[in-house]
Design an enzyme around this catalytic site. Structure first.
Site, PDB file in Angstrom:
ATOM      1  N   GLU A 185     -10.356  -9.637  -1.829  1.00 38.88           N
ATOM      2  CA  GLU A 185      -9.995  -9.141  -0.489  1.00 38.88           C
ATOM      3  C   GLU A 185     -10.968  -8.039  -0.060  1.00 38.88           C
ATOM      4  OE1 GLU A 185      -5.828  -8.041  -0.677  1.00 38.88           O
ATOM      5  OE2 GLU A 185      -5.202 -10.103  -0.328  1.00 38.88           O
ATOM      6  N   GLU A 265      -3.411 -16.837  -2.267  1.00 40.46           N
ATOM      7  CA  GLU A 265      -2.225 -16.033  -2.595  1.00 40.46           C
ATOM      8  C   GLU A 265      -1.134 -16.372  -1.594  1.00 40.46           C
ATOM      9  OE1 GLU A 265      -2.907 -11.815  -2.785  1.00 40.46           O
ATOM     10  OE2 GLU A 265      -4.363 -11.970  -4.413  1.00 40.46           O
TER      11      GLU A 265
END
Ligand code: NAG
Ligand code: NAG
Ligand code: NAG
Ligand code: NAG
Ligand code: NAG
Ligand code: NAG
Length: 634
Positions: A185, A265
């Site tokens: 991320e 995710e």
């Protein structure tokens, strides 16, 4: 729901209908940009995966959790590697016992699970400092997750060790690792430093070869996708049940017009902070959104599938509007509970997966048996200040100004700061942390009398009383370093001067504390001196208590409930179970894995209570967890 999904399943994605000619006998794992899917040995392939963190599950249970994931119908697991778990001291590596990641990969392979590897170096994961070693902060102005020369040097050394170890486990080399994530991320980090990402790409290519599928994962905004993606790294997204699936994958498509859809995710649950309500994610929504993604032919990793526990000091923290530390349990409301038990959510997920691929025949391995041992009586061992000969055998460091944990080279846990009152305090006088410099909680006593506490962002002033020359002892607790956002240079200890009224407190003696070393060495149970002097009465302020659990032939999973205790840390047979704080909640019980216990000799329980113990010095061992506050709020 199931009937509707069945109809969708019949028109499943184009990719899975595609066929490439098999490359004879060769193992390969690649991206098919024409048919929008992965190819494994030349065949279209889609993963349905779940996250499990070996660092949060006792090694004894790795196989059990992996088997349950396999029996749910998963064909892969996604695994983070926390750098700070393996390189606690710069240049000194540990890959044994609970840190034996190769053994974990081997068990996954034996179980029939492929691996999506996430070696960081930054992992977030609600893990202490997002997996980065705290010794990086010894260079005060280091810019983490950037091309900062010191940071890059440390990363390069670590990656050389780690990726060399990992290489034989790549699918093409006969192992089970199909894809490898680069950073994590990165688009949500302020630095947006492409040179850093290029460096990581170069390291990965150098150590893993030209043909490994490397990928990035980013949150669902254009800014995140812009800063987090890089040519040559396949861009994937992450999102949960509250996002619009079509729109989320459209965003991935703007960065990867062709290739497989991937949600790296998909949130089956969520984390808890101390003071929050316990997070719960609705099981039906998880099933529906999972089905919707699978109908589109997407590859999905469920985060988490098995959450586990932040044992010891491994929890992370967030710092948005204020510092908020993550609780000890990482149950995450995941399909497998903290103790590895299949939940209704797991069976609902399996029912969805069944519509898309065959799930293995045979029964789901059962929940591990639990045991309610009942109450255990504890007795007082002594307060921190009176135990420094055991807990801090080296002499303290003297310094005019307080030093941080990092400057003291003690990165985790608790440290004691001592000075003397410079003048008589005839009236209650404010002890102040004007720059909010207590990271993260300070327990203050004057000449052996507990005065109260300071807490980062919450309590910056405490009135104290005493006489000139009285000893001021301040125990400082590191509650876990920030794991996300721009405030990861999270130095611990007393990080800016404390004032007494208008006077700066100076001339400190700082005691590093090796509490875990003493306890894993057998203390206090081995210490006949302290053991014989056990006192019955509780006292205020940081104090140790101990007792023994008689096992009566049973060593099973259990849950320790420190009801009416305030805040502290618990060890059983030398293992640090983590922090408790029932008063703030939501978590009420601590998970005690059965393999830690002895079935036929007394088990040693040690408690460090920081504020105040209850009148009856007892803890309860129950056969079920309680992760939310009793009144439903925190
Ligand atoms: C390495 O980690 C294992 C598992 O946590 C631990 O038992 C062992 O003591 C560590 N080794 C060293 C040298 O610290
Ligand atoms: C992984 O498991 C397969 C099937 O059991 C086995 O053939 C292979 O040797 C294993 N790979 C490694 C690296 O252990
Ligand atoms: C998701 O977004 C698409 C495209 O914007 C829209 O057509 C669809 O109705 C949305 N779905 C839901 C459930 O809101
Ligand atoms: C700590 O213990 C010592 C020795 O028993 C005692 O003199 C002192 O008052 C205690 N301090 C606190 C804060 O309880
Ligand atoms: C500290 O003591 C002063 C004087 O007694 C009082 O006015 C003040 O409210 C107290 N502050 C705190 C934080 O207790
Ligand atoms: C409890 O502590 C004593 C003294 O250190 C030690 O001899 C004993 O082995 C410990 N018990 C267990 C179950 O570890």
């Amino acid at each position: 729901m199931a009937a509707g999904v069945l109809i969708f399943a019949a028109v499943a994605a184009s990719c899975l209908a595609a066929r490439e000619s098999l490359v004879s006998g060769e193992r390969s794992f690649t991206i098919d940009y024409k048919n929008n899917c992965f190819l494994k040995d030349g065949e279209p392939f889609r993963y349905i995966s779940g996250s499990i963190h070996y660092s949060r599950v006792p090694r004894f249970y790795w196989k059990d959790r992996l088997s349950k994931m396999y029996m749910t119908g998963l064909n892969a697991v996604q695994v983070y590697i926390p750098w700070n778990f393996h390189e606690g001291t710069q240049g000194v590596y540990n890959f044994t016992g609970d840190r034996d990641v190769e053994h974990f990969l081997d068990l996954a392979n034996q179980t029939g699970l492929l691996v999506i590897l996430r070696p960081g170096p930054y992992i977030c994961a609600e893990w202490e400092m997002g997996g980065l070693p705290a010794w990086l902060l010894q260079k005060p102005n280091i810019i983490l997750r950037s091309a900062d020369a010191d940071y890059i040097e440390a990363v390069s050394n670590w990656m050389a060790v780690l990726l060399t170890k990992v290489k034989p486990w790549l699918y093409v080399n006969g192992g089970n690792i199909i894809t490898v994530q680069v950073e994590n991320e990165y688009g949500s980090y302020f630095a947006c430093d492409y040179n850093y990402m290029r460096h990581l790409r170069a390291l990965s290519r150098f150590f893993l070869g030209e043909h490994t599928v490397l990928f990035t994962t980013d949150g669902n905004t254009d800014k995140e996708m812009t800063c987090g993606t890089l040519e040559g790294l396949y861009a994937t997204v992450d999102f949960g049940t509250t996002n619009n699936v079509t729109e989320a994958f459209e965003r991935q498509r703007r960065y990867e017009p062709h290739g497989p859809l991937v949600n790296s995710e998909f949130y089956t649950g969520w984390l808890d902070h101390w003071g929050d309500q316990h997070a719960v994610v609705d099981q039906r929504k998880v099933s529906l959104v999972l089905a919707e993604m699978l109908v589109m032919g997407a590859n999905v990793n469920m985060y988490m599938f098995e959450g586990g526990t932040n044992f010891g000091y491994w929890n992370g923290a967030d710092h948005d509007t204020r510092f908020r530390s993550v609780v000890t349990s990482y149950d995450y409301d995941a399909p497998l509970s903290e103790a590895g038990d299949p939940t209704e959510k797991l069976f609902a997920i399996r029912d969805v997966i069944k519509l898309f691929r065959d799930v293995p025949a045979g029964p789901m391995p059962p929940a591990t048996p639990k045991f309610a041992y009942g109450f255990v009586n504890l007795r007082k061992v002594g307060n921190i200040s009176s135990l420094l000969d055991v807990l801090s055998p080296l002499s303290p460091v003297e310094s005019e100004q307080p030093l941080t944990f990092e400057e003291m080279k003690q990165f985790y846990g608790y440290m004691l700061y001592r000075t003397v009152l410079p003048r008589d305090l005839s009236e209650p006088t404010p002890l102040i942390s004007p720059l909010n410099g207590v990271h993260d909680r300070a327990y203050v006593s004057v000449n052996g009398v507990y005065q109260g506490l300071l807490e980062r962002d919450m309590v910056l002033v405490l009135n104290i009383t005493g006489q000139q020359g009285d000893t001021v002892d301040i125990l400082v607790e590191n509650m876990g370093r920030v794991n996300f956002g721009s405030r990861m240079n999270d130095h611990k200890g007393i990080v800016s001067s404390l004032f007494l009224g208008k006077d700066v407190l100076t001339n400190w003696k700082i005691f590093p504390l090796n509490i875990d070393g003493a306890i894993s060495g057998g203390w206090p149970h081995s210490d006949s001196h302290s053991y014989n002097n056990l006192q019955k009465d509780p006292s205020a302020g940081p104090t140790f208590y101990s007792g023994t659990l008689q096992p009566n032939g049973v060593a099973r999973d259990t849950f320790l409930m420190p009801s009416k205790w305030t805040k502290g840390q618990v060890w059983i047979n030398g293992k640090n179970l983590g922090r408790y704080w029932p008063a703030r909640g939501p978590q009420q019980t601590l998970y005690v894995p059965g393999p830690l216990l002895s079935a036929n000799s007394p088990n040693n329980i040690t408690v460090l209570e920081l504020e105040s113990a209850p009148p009856h010095l007892m803890v309860l061992l129950m056969d079920r967890p309680q992760l939310s506050a009793p009144d439903g709020k925190s």
